[in-house]
Design a protein around this motif. Structure first.
Motif, PDB file in Angstrom:
ATOM      1  N   ASN A  38     -10.234 -23.165  -3.912  1.00 12.57           N
ATOM      2  CA  ASN A  38      -9.323 -23.115  -2.855  1.00 12.57           C
ATOM      3  C   ASN A  38      -9.576 -24.180  -1.765  1.00 12.57           C
ATOM      4  O   ASN A  38      -9.518 -24.170  -0.800  1.00 12.57           O
ATOM      5  CB  ASN A  38      -9.198 -21.755  -2.152  1.00 12.57           C
ATOM      6  N   THR A  39     -10.178 -25.376  -2.203  1.00  9.23           N
ATOM      7  CA  THR A  39     -10.536 -26.495  -1.391  1.00  9.23           C
ATOM      8  C   THR A  39      -9.280 -27.110  -0.859  1.00  9.23           C
ATOM      9  O   THR A  39      -8.342 -27.571  -1.497  1.00  9.23           O
ATOM     10  CB  THR A  39     -11.419 -27.585  -2.161  1.00  9.23           C
ATOM     11  N   ALA A  40      -9.401 -27.272   0.258  1.00  6.05           N
ATOM     12  CA  ALA A  40      -8.298 -28.050   1.033  1.00  6.05           C
ATOM     13  C   ALA A  40      -8.374 -29.632   0.856  1.00  6.05           C
ATOM     14  O   ALA A  40      -9.477 -30.080   0.797  1.00  6.05           O
ATOM     15  CB  ALA A  40      -8.238 -27.772   2.673  1.00  6.05           C
ATOM     16  N   ALA A  41      -7.415 -30.041   0.674  1.00  8.48           N
ATOM     17  CA  ALA A  41      -7.358 -31.669   0.227  1.00  8.48           C
ATOM     18  C   ALA A  41      -6.068 -32.458   0.649  1.00  8.48           C
ATOM     19  O   ALA A  41      -5.023 -31.883   0.712  1.00  8.48           O
ATOM     20  CB  ALA A  41      -7.461 -31.577  -1.328  1.00  8.48           C
ATOM     21  N   THR A  42      -6.379 -33.513   1.137  1.00  8.98           N
ATOM     22  CA  THR A  42      -5.162 -34.608   1.412  1.00  8.98           C
ATOM     23  C   THR A  42      -5.236 -35.665   0.220  1.00  8.98           C
ATOM     24  O   THR A  42      -5.852 -36.562   0.218  1.00  8.98           O
ATOM     25  CB  THR A  42      -5.602 -35.487   2.872  1.00  8.98           C
TER      26      THR A  42
ATOM     27  N   SER B 158       1.053 -17.417 -13.506  1.00  8.34           N
ATOM     28  CA  SER B 158       1.147 -18.250 -14.860  1.00  8.34           C
ATOM     29  C   SER B 158       0.865 -19.573 -14.383  1.00  8.34           C
ATOM     30  O   SER B 158       0.033 -20.409 -15.261  1.00  8.34           O
ATOM     31  CB  SER B 158       2.599 -18.536 -15.018  1.00  8.34           C
ATOM     32  N   TYR B 159       0.843 -20.143 -13.181  1.00  5.43           N
ATOM     33  CA  TYR B 159       0.327 -21.382 -12.870  1.00  5.43           C
ATOM     34  C   TYR B 159      -0.230 -21.631 -11.430  1.00  5.43           C
ATOM     35  O   TYR B 159       0.114 -20.764 -10.596  1.00  5.43           O
ATOM     36  CB  TYR B 159       1.504 -22.651 -13.019  1.00  5.43           C
ATOM     37  N   VAL B 160      -0.943 -22.755 -11.127  1.00  7.17           N
ATOM     38  CA  VAL B 160      -1.406 -22.964  -9.859  1.00  7.17           C
ATOM     39  C   VAL B 160      -1.189 -24.222  -9.572  1.00  7.17           C
ATOM     40  O   VAL B 160      -1.338 -25.103 -10.334  1.00  7.17           O
ATOM     41  CB  VAL B 160      -3.036 -22.475  -9.759  1.00  7.17           C
ATOM     42  N   LEU B 161      -0.687 -24.675  -8.304  1.00  9.66           N
ATOM     43  CA  LEU B 161      -0.291 -25.992  -7.791  1.00  9.66           C
ATOM     44  C   LEU B 161      -1.280 -26.140  -6.672  1.00  9.66           C
ATOM     45  O   LEU B 161      -1.148 -25.142  -5.741  1.00  9.66           O
ATOM     46  CB  LEU B 161       1.057 -26.072  -7.483  1.00  9.66           C
ATOM     47  N   GLY B 162      -1.752 -27.302  -6.603  1.00  4.82           N
ATOM     48  CA  GLY B 162      -2.530 -27.791  -5.565  1.00  4.82           C
ATOM     49  C   GLY B 162      -4.115 -27.482  -5.824  1.00  4.82           C
ATOM     50  O   GLY B 162      -4.964 -28.072  -4.782  1.00  4.82           O
ATOM     51  N   GLN B 163      -4.303 -26.858  -6.692  1.00  4.08           N
ATOM     52  CA  GLN B 163      -5.691 -26.706  -6.859  1.00  4.08           C
ATOM     53  C   GLN B 163      -6.036 -26.900  -8.607  1.00  4.08           C
ATOM     54  O   GLN B 163      -5.261 -26.887  -9.523  1.00  4.08           O
ATOM     55  CB  GLN B 163      -6.351 -25.221  -6.724  1.00  4.08           C
ATOM     56  N   ALA B 164      -7.373 -27.409  -9.070  1.00  6.61           N
ATOM     57  CA  ALA B 164      -7.665 -27.550 -10.314  1.00  6.61           C
ATOM     58  C   ALA B 164      -7.737 -26.186 -11.421  1.00  6.61           C
ATOM     59  O   ALA B 164      -7.768 -26.183 -12.601  1.00  6.61           O
ATOM     60  CB  ALA B 164      -8.655 -28.359 -10.580  1.00  6.61           C
ATOM     61  N   SER B 165      -8.169 -25.150 -10.552  1.00  9.08           N
ATOM     62  CA  SER B 165      -8.184 -23.828 -11.171  1.00  9.08           C
ATOM     63  C   SER B 165      -7.759 -22.656 -10.350  1.00  9.08           C
ATOM     64  O   SER B 165      -7.416 -22.871  -8.924  1.00  9.08           O
ATOM     65  CB  SER B 165      -9.768 -23.695 -11.759  1.00  9.08           C
ATOM     66  N   PHE B 166      -7.749 -21.556 -10.829  1.00  9.34           N
ATOM     67  CA  PHE B 166      -7.430 -20.312 -10.007  1.00  9.34           C
ATOM     68  C   PHE B 166      -8.334 -19.934  -9.127  1.00  9.34           C
ATOM     69  O   PHE B 166      -8.216 -18.832  -8.529  1.00  9.34           O
ATOM     70  CB  PHE B 166      -7.006 -19.311 -11.250  1.00  9.34           C
ATOM     71  N   THR B 167      -9.580 -20.402  -9.442  1.00  7.31           N
ATOM     72  CA  THR B 167     -10.716 -20.017  -8.577  1.00  7.31           C
ATOM     73  C   THR B 167     -11.048 -20.859  -7.312  1.00  7.31           C
ATOM     74  O   THR B 167     -11.961 -20.666  -6.642  1.00  7.31           O
ATOM     75  CB  THR B 167     -12.012 -19.511  -9.297  1.00  7.31           C
TER      76      THR B 167
ATOM     77  N   ALA C 231      -3.946 -19.543   2.739  1.00  4.33           N
ATOM     78  CA  ALA C 231      -5.518 -19.860   3.186  1.00  4.33           C
ATOM     79  C   ALA C 231      -6.261 -20.137   2.021  1.00  4.33           C
ATOM     80  O   ALA C 231      -7.402 -20.564   2.026  1.00  4.33           O
ATOM     81  CB  ALA C 231      -6.091 -18.141   3.599  1.00  4.33           C
ATOM     82  N   ASN C 232      -5.467 -20.137   0.667  1.00  2.00           N
ATOM     83  CA  ASN C 232      -6.045 -20.408  -0.433  1.00  2.00           C
ATOM     84  C   ASN C 232      -5.884 -22.178  -0.763  1.00  2.00           C
ATOM     85  O   ASN C 232      -6.114 -22.721  -1.806  1.00  2.00           O
ATOM     86  CB  ASN C 232      -5.892 -19.645  -1.710  1.00  2.00           C
ATOM     87  N   ASN C 233      -4.940 -22.401   0.026  1.00  4.01           N
ATOM     88  CA  ASN C 233      -4.525 -24.089  -0.063  1.00  4.01           C
ATOM     89  C   ASN C 233      -3.819 -24.235  -1.539  1.00  4.01           C
ATOM     90  O   ASN C 233      -4.290 -25.191  -2.210  1.00  4.01           O
ATOM     91  CB  ASN C 233      -5.781 -24.881  -0.001  1.00  4.01           C
ATOM     92  N   ARG C 234      -2.914 -23.476  -1.753  1.00  5.08           N
ATOM     93  CA  ARG C 234      -2.415 -23.535  -3.115  1.00  5.08           C
ATOM     94  C   ARG C 234      -1.035 -22.805  -3.330  1.00  5.08           C
ATOM     95  O   ARG C 234      -0.721 -22.128  -2.287  1.00  5.08           O
ATOM     96  CB  ARG C 234      -3.417 -22.891  -4.258  1.00  5.08           C
TER      97      ARG C 234
END
Length: 213
Positions: free
Chosen positions: A181-185, A170-179, A149-152
């Protein structure tokens, strides 16, 4: 270990364990057969006895119950089982013996929540919102969690002595930050990530980007 993944509107709460001896003790018959599980996580009575027949959530959010089991991942080196608890927005971590048998129906740690009774679903470095897929890197002690649901995808350091309740990723993939959660193609974006698979030989993570097909 057997994984049970239900639809989003259906609750599955049992993680069953079948021994290898069940399948390899005798030659396969040429017909279908039923096998009994050796243990269960997610349904126990007050004395810790296995309960195989209930199908509802087990005692609400706790260290021994689930609300919609997602994926499971095995750590065969440190002998742990990671179980995604989707509707409770967390991952429970169970200790196993040296043969990877269940030794306790009570989780040793919880990821995504500060305690076993918390069910906060939000977008932070330490919280999850409907975790789906799990993949474990046994060389680097990393747990990958697809936070649907957070797209990450969040990456946790789960090395023994480091893992802790509610620890930060430690890391997040699919988003630019830990806060975010924007869905993106996009080449660096995700939309409803689901299953995960880790290739240890090449240190690659494969992510099924569900809503983006």
């Amino acid at each position: 270990m057997a994984e049970f993944r239900g639809g989003r509107s259906v609750i599955f709460v049992v993680v069953l364990a079948f021994s290898a001896a069940t399948f390899f003790a005798a030659p396969y018959a040429a017909h279908a057969a039923l096998y009994n599980a050796d243990g269960v996580i997610g349904h126990v009575d007050q004395n810790g006895n296995y309960l195989y027949t209930p199908a509802g959530t087990n005692n609400g959010p706790s260290a021994s119950g689930f609300d919609a089991v997602g994926d499971v991942a095995l750590d065969p080196v440190n002998h742990r089982l990671f179980v995604g608890d989707q509707n409770n927005a967390r991952v429970l971590v169970f200790g196993l013996d040296t043969n990877n048998n269940i030794i306790s129906q009570t989780a040793a740690f919880v990821l995504g929540q500060s305690s076993p009774t918390s069910t906060v679903a939000t977008t932070t470095q330490s919280n999850l919102m409907y975790p789906d897929g799990l993949a474990y890197d046994q060389v680097n002690n990393r747990l990958f969690v697809s936070d649907n649901a957070n797209n990450r995808v969040l990456v946790f350091n789960v090395a023994p002595g480091t893992i802790a309740n509610g620890e930060t990723a430690s890391y997040v993939l699919g988003q630019a930050s830990f806060t975010a959660n924007t869905a993106a193609t996009a080449q660096n974006g995700l939309s409803g990530p689901y299953g995960l698979a880790y290739d240890a030989s090449s240190s690659r993570l494969f992510v099924s980007d569900q809503t983006n097909n």
